[in-house]
Design a protein around this motif. Structure first.
Motif, PDB file in Angstrom:
ATOM      1  N   UNK A 115      90.167-113.219 -70.026  1.00 50.29           N
ATOM      2  CA  UNK A 115      90.822-114.399 -70.608  1.00 50.29           C
ATOM      3  C   UNK A 115      89.767-115.392 -71.091  1.00 50.29           C
ATOM      4  N   UNK A 116      89.404-115.273 -72.341  1.00 48.54           N
ATOM      5  CA  UNK A 116      88.233-116.013 -72.847  1.00 48.54           C
ATOM      6  C   UNK A 116      88.576-117.459 -73.186  1.00 48.54           C
ATOM      7  N   UNK A 117      89.704-117.651 -73.862  1.00 47.81           N
ATOM      8  CA  UNK A 117      90.152-119.010 -74.207  1.00 47.81           C
ATOM      9  C   UNK A 117      91.644-118.918 -74.450  1.00 47.81           C
ATOM     10  N   UNK A 118      92.280-120.059 -74.616  1.00 46.43           N
ATOM     11  CA  UNK A 118      93.732-120.062 -74.862  1.00 46.43           C
ATOM     12  C   UNK A 118      94.021-121.176 -75.844  1.00 46.43           C
TER      13      UNK A 118
ATOM     14  N   UNK B 101      92.551-114.741 -76.450  1.00 39.60           N
ATOM     15  CA  UNK B 101      92.061-116.002 -77.014  1.00 39.60           C
ATOM     16  C   UNK B 101      93.189-117.010 -77.225  1.00 39.60           C
ATOM     17  N   UNK B 102      94.395-116.632 -76.884  1.00 41.92           N
ATOM     18  CA  UNK B 102      95.537-117.533 -77.101  1.00 41.92           C
ATOM     19  C   UNK B 102      96.404-117.015 -78.230  1.00 41.92           C
TER      20      UNK B 102
ATOM     21  N   UNK C  85      82.448-102.074 -72.640  1.00 42.61           N
ATOM     22  CA  UNK C  85      83.416-101.188 -73.278  1.00 42.61           C
ATOM     23  C   UNK C  85      83.203-101.235 -74.796  1.00 42.61           C
ATOM     24  N   UNK C  86      83.330-100.103 -75.421  1.00 40.68           N
ATOM     25  CA  UNK C  86      83.150-100.061 -76.875  1.00 40.68           C
ATOM     26  C   UNK C  86      84.485-100.095 -77.616  1.00 40.68           C
ATOM     27  N   UNK C  87      85.566-100.059 -76.877  1.00 39.52           N
ATOM     28  CA  UNK C  87      86.902-100.221 -77.456  1.00 39.52           C
ATOM     29  C   UNK C  87      87.413-101.593 -77.045  1.00 39.52           C
ATOM     30  N   UNK C  88      87.597-102.459 -78.021  1.00 40.50           N
ATOM     31  CA  UNK C  88      87.941-103.850 -77.709  1.00 40.50           C
ATOM     32  C   UNK C  88      89.195-104.267 -78.474  1.00 40.50           C
ATOM     33  N   UNK C  89      90.153-104.809 -77.741  1.00 45.61           N
ATOM     34  CA  UNK C  89      91.329-105.431 -78.362  1.00 45.61           C
ATOM     35  C   UNK C  89      91.221-106.933 -78.148  1.00 45.61           C
ATOM     36  N   UNK C  90      91.368-107.694 -79.219  1.00 49.12           N
ATOM     37  CA  UNK C  90      91.355-109.156 -79.121  1.00 49.12           C
ATOM     38  C   UNK C  90      92.748-109.667 -79.478  1.00 49.12           C
ATOM     39  N   UNK C  91      93.372-110.351 -78.538  1.00 47.23           N
ATOM     40  CA  UNK C  91      94.675-110.968 -78.807  1.00 47.23           C
ATOM     41  C   UNK C  91      94.418-112.374 -79.337  1.00 47.23           C
TER      42      UNK C  91
END
Lengths: 161, 161, 161, 161
Positions: free
Chosen positions: B47-50, B8-9, B73-79
């Motif tokens: 790459x959803x947003x930045x 997400x940036x 996927x049921x394991x999610x990392x959000x940056x």
């Protein structure tokens, strides 16, 4: 929640010696890696030995077991050479300690470009924090139970077996 | 066991623009970080947003929720940027998805010396693999439940609250 | 004003092989170093060989001389292992070419933390641009005439002699 | 043969502040860059100021001139922001000092991936060692006489004019 990180050497901690042109062991870079990681979790660092895992003898493994046994922390990360990580994991499993012990290492030394070391260290620290008691190998973005993993030396990756 | 990593940036992904002298967003560096990490676990990168997390609006958070909902996927990392990571975590918690969602970020951009980004990414990936369903913030070597953490902006660390 | 950069191997260009744990030669990193340096001066890159300078034989040195002779550019930088840089310089000096030939190298490979390689490359490029015709060794921030320098292997530095 | 290196700030020396997310000035990184370069030539480092070159006033330029005048070393490298490097060079040229003064800088800060800073520093040190008395700008692998160069801001390069 507190953590012990035990250094035993391995590729992770290899450093370049400009005089000999060899990759050798010096003071462990793990303390500086942990500062860089900005961790605030209480973490004890224990530089136990600094050897290639191919040079690791039973006596070395007994030292590692003893370090795990006497550790007040129940979450333990062991930074280890990849070639015999599996053997050390097996020996530790037989010790049947009520602790979460995660072995990790690196395919490229921390101080060389594009090293996987820092990722692996982070990955292993979380695996030690969240995993059940037992012995694991954390490499290639995966947490393997100690008995279900082997290093594929041709491909340079750990895989299930 | 498979993983989705949503960009997400945030500071993690900031890059230097030589023409303006500013830290800006370009193509995410996360794919190259994952190659460097030598992960073999199946991982989808999205790459959803930045954007800076200070610029994140409700509409952005709805996009993030939708991405988590539709994830196979049921394991999610959000940056994510660190400044409003807590707000996004809260919104996601209210969505009550049966997934393990781990938000992480960095205090220093990936491409700047001594960055914590790669450690945090590794740490978050393991937390997503091993954590129970729920929403977490993984920073400073710790896995915080979403409701029990705040960013201490003066110290530049996340702490329990 | 144009420049030829000839790669012959040496520590400068050593890269880590994760499968063997050795420092080896692959594609030269010099082209990427030159992009990083943002040079706009016309520069020809010639990857002539990739060997340790301790392995360099007369036949290799003849190849280097031939490359210098046929070079259209009169400013030549040779990236070379440090151990026998002096011998190659002497051989080139005897060829009495009307060109400015600067040998440089590195004590730490380009791709390892805290490498001197990029500094040395920049230093050598300027020495080739500004120096009179002749053969020089550029290391440790100094431009040595070929006959007045030796490598002090114990200290890992080049010094006047 | 001895060298003075004067720091004035500029992109070269910008460092990331994790608390504000900005690139700022701290202690100059030039001393550590010189250690990394393994220079053995006597070099005095003088941290004169730490500002963006767009913020440089006449009074700052007078300080730089005074530093050059009082320098015992006749080879001087000035690390400077790129935007007004030309103006400072012109002012120094008018001072008509019997010294070789080389201004350099960077398009990407030293501490950011793929920075040109270390190359430029090496290049400028050699230019100061070998150039005739006068004032020069050393960027993009070229040594420009002070009066024959401009920064092309759209392209981010210095070019002859």
């Amino acid at each position: 929640m507190s953590l012990r990180i035990i250094a035993t050497g391995g590729t992770f901690d290899k450093q370049y010696d400009p005089l000999t042109g060899q990759l050798v062991f010096g003071d462990s870079i793990i303390p500086s890696a942990l500062r860089r990681a900005r961790i605030t979790v209480p973490a004890m660092f224990e530089p136990l030995m600094a050897i290639d895992s191919l040079d690791m003898q039973d006596s070395h493994r007994q030292q590692i077991r003893a370090a795990c046994e006497r550790s007040d922390e129940t979450q333990i990360v062991i930074v280890h050479g990849t070639d015999t990580m599996r053997e050390t994991a097996e020996m530790l499993a037989h010790a049947q300690l009520a602790k979460t012990i995660v072995l990790t290492g690196a395919m490229v030394p921390y101080r060389i470009d594009d090293s996987d070391a820092l990722f692996n260290l982070g990955f292993a620290c979380a695996a030690a924090a969240l995993g059940a008691a037992g012995v694991y190998i954390a490499m290639n973005g995966r947490v393997f139970p100690w008995h279900a993993v082997r290093k594929n030396r041709d491909a340079g990756v750990f895989e299930s077996c």
